[in-house]
Design a protein around this motif. Structure first.
Motif, PDB file in Angstrom:
ATOM      1  N   ALA A  18       0.835  -1.204   0.000  1.00  0.00           N
ATOM      2  CA  ALA A  18       0.000   0.000   0.000  1.00  0.00           C
ATOM      3  C   ALA A  18       0.870   1.254   0.000  1.00  0.00           C
ATOM      4  O   ALA A  18       0.597   2.216  -0.729  1.00  0.00           O
ATOM      5  CB  ALA A  18      -0.930  -0.008   1.207  1.00  0.00           C
ATOM      6  N   VAL A  19       1.916   1.248   0.821  1.00  0.00           N
ATOM      7  CA  VAL A  19       2.823   2.399   0.862  1.00  0.00           C
ATOM      8  C   VAL A  19       3.565   2.524  -0.464  1.00  0.00           C
ATOM      9  O   VAL A  19       3.725   3.628  -1.000  1.00  0.00           O
ATOM     10  CB  VAL A  19       3.815   2.257   2.029  1.00  0.00           C
ATOM     11  N   ALA A  20       4.020   1.406  -0.990  1.00  0.00           N
ATOM     12  CA  ALA A  20       4.744   1.434  -2.257  1.00  0.00           C
ATOM     13  C   ALA A  20       3.885   2.020  -3.368  1.00  0.00           C
ATOM     14  O   ALA A  20       4.351   2.853  -4.159  1.00  0.00           O
ATOM     15  CB  ALA A  20       5.201   0.025  -2.621  1.00  0.00           C
ATOM     16  N   ALA A  21       2.626   1.612  -3.428  1.00  0.00           N
ATOM     17  CA  ALA A  21       1.733   2.109  -4.472  1.00  0.00           C
ATOM     18  C   ALA A  21       1.515   3.611  -4.351  1.00  0.00           C
ATOM     19  O   ALA A  21       1.361   4.319  -5.353  1.00  0.00           O
ATOM     20  CB  ALA A  21       0.406   1.373  -4.400  1.00  0.00           C
ATOM     21  N   LYS A  22       1.524   4.115  -3.133  1.00  0.00           N
ATOM     22  CA  LYS A  22       1.307   5.544  -2.898  1.00  0.00           C
ATOM     23  C   LYS A  22       2.395   6.389  -3.537  1.00  0.00           C
ATOM     24  O   LYS A  22       2.123   7.473  -4.080  1.00  0.00           O
ATOM     25  CB  LYS A  22       1.253   5.802  -1.390  1.00  0.00           C
ATOM     26  N   TYR A  23       3.633   5.918  -3.487  1.00  0.00           N
ATOM     27  CA  TYR A  23       4.759   6.708  -3.962  1.00  0.00           C
ATOM     28  C   TYR A  23       5.227   6.343  -5.371  1.00  0.00           C
ATOM     29  O   TYR A  23       6.056   7.055  -5.943  1.00  0.00           O
ATOM     30  CB  TYR A  23       5.930   6.575  -2.990  1.00  0.00           C
ATOM     31  N   LEU A  24       4.694   5.266  -5.923  1.00  0.00           N
ATOM     32  CA  LEU A  24       5.156   4.810  -7.229  1.00  0.00           C
ATOM     33  C   LEU A  24       4.347   5.513  -8.325  1.00  0.00           C
ATOM     34  O   LEU A  24       3.452   4.936  -8.944  1.00  0.00           O
ATOM     35  CB  LEU A  24       5.028   3.289  -7.337  1.00  0.00           C
ATOM     36  N   THR A  25       4.674   6.751  -8.582  1.00  0.00           N
ATOM     37  CA  THR A  25       3.959   7.558  -9.565  1.00  0.00           C
ATOM     38  C   THR A  25       4.437   7.245 -10.979  1.00  0.00           C
ATOM     39  O   THR A  25       5.475   6.604 -11.185  1.00  0.00           O
ATOM     40  CB  THR A  25       4.167   9.044  -9.282  1.00  0.00           C
ATOM     41  N   VAL A  26       3.693   7.731 -11.955  1.00  0.00           N
ATOM     42  CA  VAL A  26       4.096   7.578 -13.350  1.00  0.00           C
ATOM     43  C   VAL A  26       5.436   8.262 -13.586  1.00  0.00           C
ATOM     44  O   VAL A  26       6.294   7.753 -14.311  1.00  0.00           O
ATOM     45  CB  VAL A  26       3.014   8.154 -14.288  1.00  0.00           C
ATOM     46  N   GLY A  27       5.639   9.425 -12.960  1.00  0.00           N
ATOM     47  CA  GLY A  27       6.908  10.127 -13.110  1.00  0.00           C
ATOM     48  C   GLY A  27       8.083   9.333 -12.582  1.00  0.00           C
ATOM     49  O   GLY A  27       9.172   9.333 -13.184  1.00  0.00           O
ATOM     50  N   VAL A  28       7.897   8.643 -11.462  1.00  0.00           N
ATOM     51  CA  VAL A  28       8.948   7.785 -10.906  1.00  0.00           C
ATOM     52  C   VAL A  28       9.238   6.633 -11.856  1.00  0.00           C
ATOM     53  O   VAL A  28      10.397   6.316 -12.153  1.00  0.00           O
ATOM     54  CB  VAL A  28       8.542   7.261  -9.519  1.00  0.00           C
ATOM     55  N   ARG A  29       8.189   6.017 -12.377  1.00  0.00           N
ATOM     56  CA  ARG A  29       8.349   4.872 -13.268  1.00  0.00           C
ATOM     57  C   ARG A  29       8.985   5.260 -14.597  1.00  0.00           C
ATOM     58  O   ARG A  29       9.587   4.424 -15.273  1.00  0.00           O
ATOM     59  CB  ARG A  29       7.006   4.197 -13.491  1.00  0.00           C
ATOM     60  N   ALA A  30       8.847   6.533 -14.977  1.00  0.00           N
ATOM     61  CA  ALA A  30       9.466   7.025 -16.209  1.00  0.00           C
ATOM     62  C   ALA A  30      10.866   7.574 -15.971  1.00  0.00           C
ATOM     63  O   ALA A  30      11.550   7.962 -16.921  1.00  0.00           O
ATOM     64  CB  ALA A  30       8.583   8.103 -16.831  1.00  0.00           C
ATOM     65  N   GLY A  31      11.294   7.605 -14.707  1.00  0.00           N
ATOM     66  CA  GLY A  31      12.608   8.124 -14.393  1.00  0.00           C
ATOM     67  C   GLY A  31      12.683   9.636 -14.404  1.00  0.00           C
ATOM     68  O   GLY A  31      13.771  10.216 -14.465  1.00  0.00           O
ATOM     69  N   ARG A  32      11.537  10.303 -14.310  1.00  0.00           N
ATOM     70  CA  ARG A  32      11.497  11.766 -14.365  1.00  0.00           C
ATOM     71  C   ARG A  32      11.307  12.404 -12.991  1.00  0.00           C
ATOM     72  O   ARG A  32      11.410  13.617 -12.852  1.00  0.00           O
ATOM     73  CB  ARG A  32      10.367  12.218 -15.295  1.00  0.00           C
ATOM     74  N   GLN A  34      12.055  11.781  -8.609  1.00  0.00           N
ATOM     75  CA  GLN A  34      12.698  10.997  -7.572  1.00  0.00           C
ATOM     76  C   GLN A  34      11.679  10.629  -6.501  1.00  0.00           C
ATOM     77  O   GLN A  34      10.745  11.382  -6.230  1.00  0.00           O
ATOM     78  CB  GLN A  34      13.845  11.786  -6.935  1.00  0.00           C
ATOM     79  N   LEU A  35      11.876   9.465  -5.944  1.00  0.00           N
ATOM     80  CA  LEU A  35      11.018   9.040  -4.842  1.00  0.00           C
ATOM     81  C   LEU A  35      11.280   9.898  -3.609  1.00  0.00           C
ATOM     82  O   LEU A  35      12.429  10.289  -3.359  1.00  0.00           O
ATOM     83  CB  LEU A  35      11.281   7.572  -4.510  1.00  0.00           C
ATOM     84  N   PRO A  36      10.248  10.197  -2.812  1.00  0.00           N
ATOM     85  CA  PRO A  36      10.443  10.958  -1.566  1.00  0.00           C
ATOM     86  C   PRO A  36      11.055  10.062  -0.506  1.00  0.00           C
ATOM     87  O   PRO A  36      10.352   9.447   0.305  1.00  0.00           O
ATOM     88  CB  PRO A  36       9.021  11.396  -1.213  1.00  0.00           C
ATOM     89  N   GLN A  37      12.380   9.986  -0.500  1.00  0.00           N
ATOM     90  CA  GLN A  37      13.061   8.980   0.311  1.00  0.00           C
ATOM     91  C   GLN A  37      12.781   9.119   1.800  1.00  0.00           C
ATOM     92  O   GLN A  37      12.580   8.120   2.495  1.00  0.00           O
ATOM     93  CB  GLN A  37      14.564   9.018   0.062  1.00  0.00           C
ATOM     94  N   VAL A  38      12.763  10.355   2.302  1.00  0.00           N
ATOM     95  CA  VAL A  38      12.536  10.547   3.734  1.00  0.00           C
ATOM     96  C   VAL A  38      11.177   9.993   4.132  1.00  0.00           C
ATOM     97  O   VAL A  38      11.038   9.248   5.119  1.00  0.00           O
ATOM     98  CB  VAL A  38      12.653  12.040   4.105  1.00  0.00           C
ATOM     99  N   ALA A  39      10.141  10.343   3.370  1.00  0.00           N
ATOM    100  CA  ALA A  39       8.802   9.846   3.665  1.00  0.00           C
ATOM    101  C   ALA A  39       8.730   8.331   3.529  1.00  0.00           C
ATOM    102  O   ALA A  39       8.066   7.649   4.319  1.00  0.00           O
ATOM    103  CB  ALA A  39       7.782  10.516   2.741  1.00  0.00           C
ATOM    104  N   LEU A  40       9.420   7.804   2.527  1.00  0.00           N
ATOM    105  CA  LEU A  40       9.421   6.358   2.307  1.00  0.00           C
ATOM    106  C   LEU A  40      10.075   5.619   3.468  1.00  0.00           C
ATOM    107  O   LEU A  40       9.563   4.597   3.942  1.00  0.00           O
ATOM    108  CB  LEU A  40      10.152   6.056   0.999  1.00  0.00           C
ATOM    109  N   LEU A  41      11.189   6.143   3.961  1.00  0.00           N
ATOM    110  CA  LEU A  41      11.876   5.503   5.078  1.00  0.00           C
ATOM    111  C   LEU A  41      11.048   5.577   6.355  1.00  0.00           C
ATOM    112  O   LEU A  41      11.038   4.642   7.161  1.00  0.00           O
ATOM    113  CB  LEU A  41      13.246   6.143   5.288  1.00  0.00           C
ATOM    114  N   ARG A  42      10.360   6.693   6.557  1.00  0.00           N
ATOM    115  CA  ARG A  42       9.510   6.816   7.736  1.00  0.00           C
ATOM    116  C   ARG A  42       8.356   5.820   7.706  1.00  0.00           C
ATOM    117  O   ARG A  42       7.903   5.346   8.754  1.00  0.00           O
ATOM    118  CB  ARG A  42       8.948   8.235   7.826  1.00  0.00           C
TER     119      ARG A  42
END
Length: 303
Positions: A18-32, A34-42
Motif C-alpha cells: 500500500a505504501v509502495a503504491a502511494k509513492y510509485l507515480t508515473v513520473g517515478v516509473r518514467a525516471g522523471r 525521484q522518490l520521496p526517500q525521507v517519507a518512504l523511510l519513515r
C-alpha cells in the motif's frame, strides 16, 4: 553508480504494498521524478534482526557492478546477478516470500537499477514517455525486478551449484514463463527443463524463445495428469545446511565477481531423477507446437 543527492539507507527494511503504491507515480516509473526517500523511510518497517545480512552496502555494490559491467545490455545482467544476489542476500524462503523486502530494495535502495534494467528503450508512444511497469517495482516474485532474480537462483540451483541458474537466466522466456509454473518447485523438474534449454541453445535451435514457451506449456499441461514428484523422486532439502549457510552471512566474504559463488551446502539433486524427466521433456520439446508470437504482436499493433 550513485543517485545524486540521495543516500542509500544502511539497512534493509520492509515497505508494504500500500505504501509502495502511494509513492510509485508515473513520473517515478518514467525516471522523471525521484522518490520521496525521507517519507518512504519513515513509512517502512524495520527488520527485527541485527545481523549483517540486512546491510544494504553489499547489495548496492553488487548492483553498481552489474550496471558497470553490462552498460547498454541490461538484459544480459540477469544471468550474472541472479546467483550473486542470492548468495549475498542469504534468506530463508519464508523471508524471501515477504514482498515488503523487495519493495524496499526497489524503492529505497536501488530504484535506479530498476529503471536501468527495465525501462523500455525507444521513443515515446501516444505522447506518453516510456516507463517501467509497476510490477517491476512492487510485483509478485516472478515479475518484481529483484525477487525474480533471487527466486530464479533458489529454484534453479542444484544444491550449492549455481551453474543451472546462469543457463536459465540467459533466456528471458525461461524467467518470464517457467517461473510461473507450480511444477518448478520440484527440483528435478526445474533442472530437467534447464537441461533441455541448454541442449536447444547448444544445438543452435531457431526461435529459442518460442521453443521455451512451448516446453513450459507442455510441462504444465502434462503436470496436470502426471505426478512429476512420483516419476522423479527428490530428496528432502537439508534445513540445517541452509540455516548454517544463512547464519554464516556475517563472516562470509563478498561474492566473487569473476566466478560463481558457492550456494547453500545442500545435496545435489538426484541425477537419475533429472535424467528421467529430461528425456520426457525432450520429447515434449520436439513435438510441442510453436506459437507465432511475432505475428501476434503484428496483429495487435494493427488492431
Amino acid at each position: 553508480m550513485t543517485r545524486p543527492g540521495i543516500d542509500t539507507p544502511d539497512r534493509l527494511a520492509l515497505v508494504s504494498p500500500a505504501v509502495a503504491a502511494k509513492y510509485l507515480t508515473v513520473g517515478v516509473r518514467a525516471g522523471r521524478e525521484q522518490l520521496p526517500q525521507v517519507a518512504l523511510l519513515r513509512a517502512s518497517e524495520a527488520v527485527d534482526d541485527d545481523s549483517g545480512r540486512w546491510d544494504t552496502a553489499p547489495v548496492r555494490e553488487l548492483l553498481d557492478e552489474a550496471i558497470h559491467r553490462f552498460g547498454d545490455s541490461p538484459t544480459d545482467a540477469d544471468a550474472w546477478l541472479s546467483p550473486r544476489l542470492h548468495a549475498t542476500l542469504r534468506l530463508t524462503r519464508a523471508e524471501a516470500a515477504r514482498p515488503g523486502l523487495w519493495n524496499f530494495l526497489a524503492l529505497a535502495v536501488a530504484p535506479d537499477y530498476v529503471l536501468w534494467r527495465h525501462l523500455p528503450r525507444g521513443e515515446a508512444k501516444d505522447g506518453e514517455p516510456p516507463k517501467v511497469s509497476a510490477p517491476r517495482f512492487t510485483g509478485i516474485h516472478y515479475t518484481q525486478a529483484f525477487a525474480r532474480l533471487w527466486w530464479a537462483a533458489e529454484l534453479f540451483r542444484d544444491g550449492g551449484d549455481y551453474r543451472p541458474v546462469e543457463i536459465a537466466c540467459r533466456n528471458q522466456d525461461m524467467l518470464n514463463t517457467a517461473m510461473r509454473l507450480d511444477a518448478i518447485d520440484h527440483r528435478p523438474t526445474a533442472l530437467a527443463m534447464v537441461r533441455v534449454l541448454k541442449g536447444l541453445a547448444e544445438s543452435g535451435a531457431t526461435r529459442l524463445g518460442d521453443r521455451v514457451n512451448a516446453l513450459c506449456t507442455a510441462v504444465n499441461a502434462a503436470g496436470s495428469t502426471l505426478m512429476y514428484d512420483v516419476i522423479a523422486q527428490d530428496d528432502p532439502s537439508d534445513p540445517d545446511a541452509l540455516v548454517s549457510w544463512v547464519a554464516e552471512a556475517d563472516t562470509a566474504p563478498s561474492v566473487p565477481w569473476d566466478r560463481l559463488p558457492d550456494g547453500p551446502p545442500e545435496e545435489a539433486v538426484r541425477r537419475d531423477s533429472v535424467d528421467r524427466l529430461a528425456r520426457m521433456f525432450q520429447q515434449f520439446s520436439e513435438h510441442a507446437p510453436l506459437r507465432d508470437r511475432g505475428r501476434k504482436r503484428e496483429d495487435e499493433a494493427t488492431s
